[in-house]
Design an enzyme around this catalytic site. Structure first.
Site, PDB file in Angstrom:
ATOM      1  N   ARG A   1       0.810  -1.217   0.000  1.00 50.22           N
ATOM      2  CA  ARG A   1       0.000   0.000   0.000  1.00 50.22           C
ATOM      3  C   ARG A   1       0.848   1.274   0.000  1.00 50.22           C
ATOM      4  O   ARG A   1       0.510   2.259   0.659  1.00 50.22           O
ATOM      5  CB  ARG A   1      -0.947   0.006   1.219  1.00 50.22           C
ATOM      6  CG  ARG A   1      -1.895  -1.175   1.292  1.00 50.22           C
ATOM      7  CD  ARG A   1      -2.814  -1.253   0.068  1.00 50.22           C
ATOM      8  NE  ARG A   1      -3.707  -2.385   0.191  1.00 50.22           N
ATOM      9  CZ  ARG A   1      -3.447  -3.614  -0.247  1.00 50.22           C
ATOM     10  NH1 ARG A   1      -2.318  -3.851  -0.881  1.00 50.22           N
ATOM     11  NH2 ARG A   1      -4.309  -4.588  -0.085  1.00 50.22           N
TER      12      ARG A   1
ATOM     13  N   SER B   1     -10.895   1.355   2.560  1.00 53.14           N
ATOM     14  CA  SER B   1     -10.248   0.948   3.812  1.00 53.14           C
ATOM     15  C   SER B   1      -9.574   2.138   4.486  1.00 53.14           C
ATOM     16  O   SER B   1      -8.893   2.927   3.834  1.00 53.14           O
ATOM     17  CB  SER B   1      -9.215  -0.142   3.542  1.00 53.14           C
ATOM     18  OG  SER B   1      -9.824  -1.297   3.015  1.00 53.14           O
TER      19      SER B   1
ATOM     20  N   GLU C   1      -4.391   4.162   5.620  1.00 47.41           N
ATOM     21  CA  GLU C   1      -4.225   3.875   4.195  1.00 47.41           C
ATOM     22  C   GLU C   1      -4.764   5.021   3.355  1.00 47.41           C
ATOM     23  O   GLU C   1      -4.248   5.308   2.274  1.00 47.41           O
ATOM     24  CB  GLU C   1      -4.960   2.582   3.848  1.00 47.41           C
ATOM     25  CG  GLU C   1      -4.871   2.151   2.404  1.00 47.41           C
ATOM     26  CD  GLU C   1      -5.486   0.772   2.175  1.00 47.41           C
ATOM     27  OE1 GLU C   1      -6.207   0.625   1.183  1.00 47.41           O
ATOM     28  OE2 GLU C   1      -5.249  -0.130   3.001  1.00 47.41           O
TER      29      GLU C   1
END
Length: 294
Positions: A160, A209, A280
């Site tokens: 990520r 998310s 994130e």
């Protein structure tokens, strides 16, 4: 290409919050993109790119810089042999449709990522054990110095994350895929979509998310659920009752509401598990999370 002032970014984010951009443009090709970057340099403006507005929280007071939304050639995609070639602004759903029609597999996991090809490079997007780094051939990145092709290694892709910074714009992406029967691709996509629908609040306004999964036996969602945060609400934002790693706009949510929820989730995870959760979602504008106490 028109440079607009005061464009409300709340219209461009999936959560539906955020203030205006100091300047806004929709470059449709490389020339216009470079023109926009020259404008930003001339006026001393920071540059940020908005894809489909997922994975993004914009400050309620807005962003005092230039926001770009790629359009035209920079949002189109096509198949060339075993390569899926996508503009940085091309929606993942369109890219997946083209790959499936051409009998190219490997991009199925992107059905769970509601963003663009370029946005996926920015954060090395992934789902169900796959990510951009595993299929990226190269990406064309444009900044003040002009366009340069970069590989996954050049981009520093990892979980990520990439080494890209604001002012560097992903104009085009090449994905190396593999031949696979169309029927098999359809089956894989249907299964993944069913999993996503069963576990995530797909019919609510969210930004995707909230946190990266930590180095822990529990995922971020399971950890926050164990902390009793499902359904926890601040202002117009609430932690999803279905999946605790999502924040929903429950009605008139501001970015400040979402940030307050993120801060509370981090505090509880640190207090109960000794884990410092890393967000994130990308933060744009003057946004800052409070430091966790030692």
């Amino acid at each position: 290409m028109k440079i607009e002032e005061g464009t409300p970014l709340s219209r461009l984010t999936t959560l539906g919050s955020g203030g205006p951009a100091r300047a806004f443009a929709r470059p449709a090709n490389l020339d216009e993109l470079e023109q926009a970057l020259r404008f930003a340099r001339k006026h001393g403006l920071s540059v940020a790119t908005v894809g489909l507005g997922s994975n993004l929280l914009v400050a309620d007071e807005g962003f005092h810089g230039l926001v770009l939304k790629l359009s035209g050639e920079l949002a189109q995609s096509e198949v060339r042999d075993d390569l899926l070639v996508a503009g940085g602004g091309a929606p993942n759903a369109v890219c997946l449709h083209l790959a499936r029609a051409a009998g190219l597999g490997g991009f199925e996991f992107a059905c769970a990522i509601p963003g663009t090809a370029g946005g996926g490079v920015w954060m090395n997007a992934g789902a169900y054990g796959r990510d951009w780094a595993g299929i990226l051939e190269r990406a064309l990145v444009v900044d003040d110095g002009g366009p340069v092709w970069r590989t996954a290694a050049d981009l520093g892709l990892r979980y990520r994350h990439s080494d890209l910074r604001h002012g560097e714009v992903v104009a085009q992406v090449e994905f190396r895929l593999a031949r696979r029967p169309v029927s098999e691709i359809k089956t894989i996509v249907a299964d993944l979509q069913a999993q996503r629908k069963a576990a995530q609040p797909t019919n609510k306004r969210t930004f995707g998310s909230v946190f990266k999964n930590p180095q822990h036996e529990l995922t971020a969602g399971r950890m926050l659920e164990a902390c009793g945060l499902k359904g926890h609400r601040i202002g117009g934002a609430q932690i999803s009752p279905r999946h605790a790693n999502f924040i929903e706009n429950a009605g008139g949510a501001s970015t400040a509401d979402a940030i307050a929820l993120i801060a509370e989730a981090r505090r509880r995870a640190a207090e109960q598990y000794g884990v410092q959760l890393e967000h994130e979602v990308e933060l744009l504008g003057s946004l800052q999370l409070p430091a966790l106490s030692e």
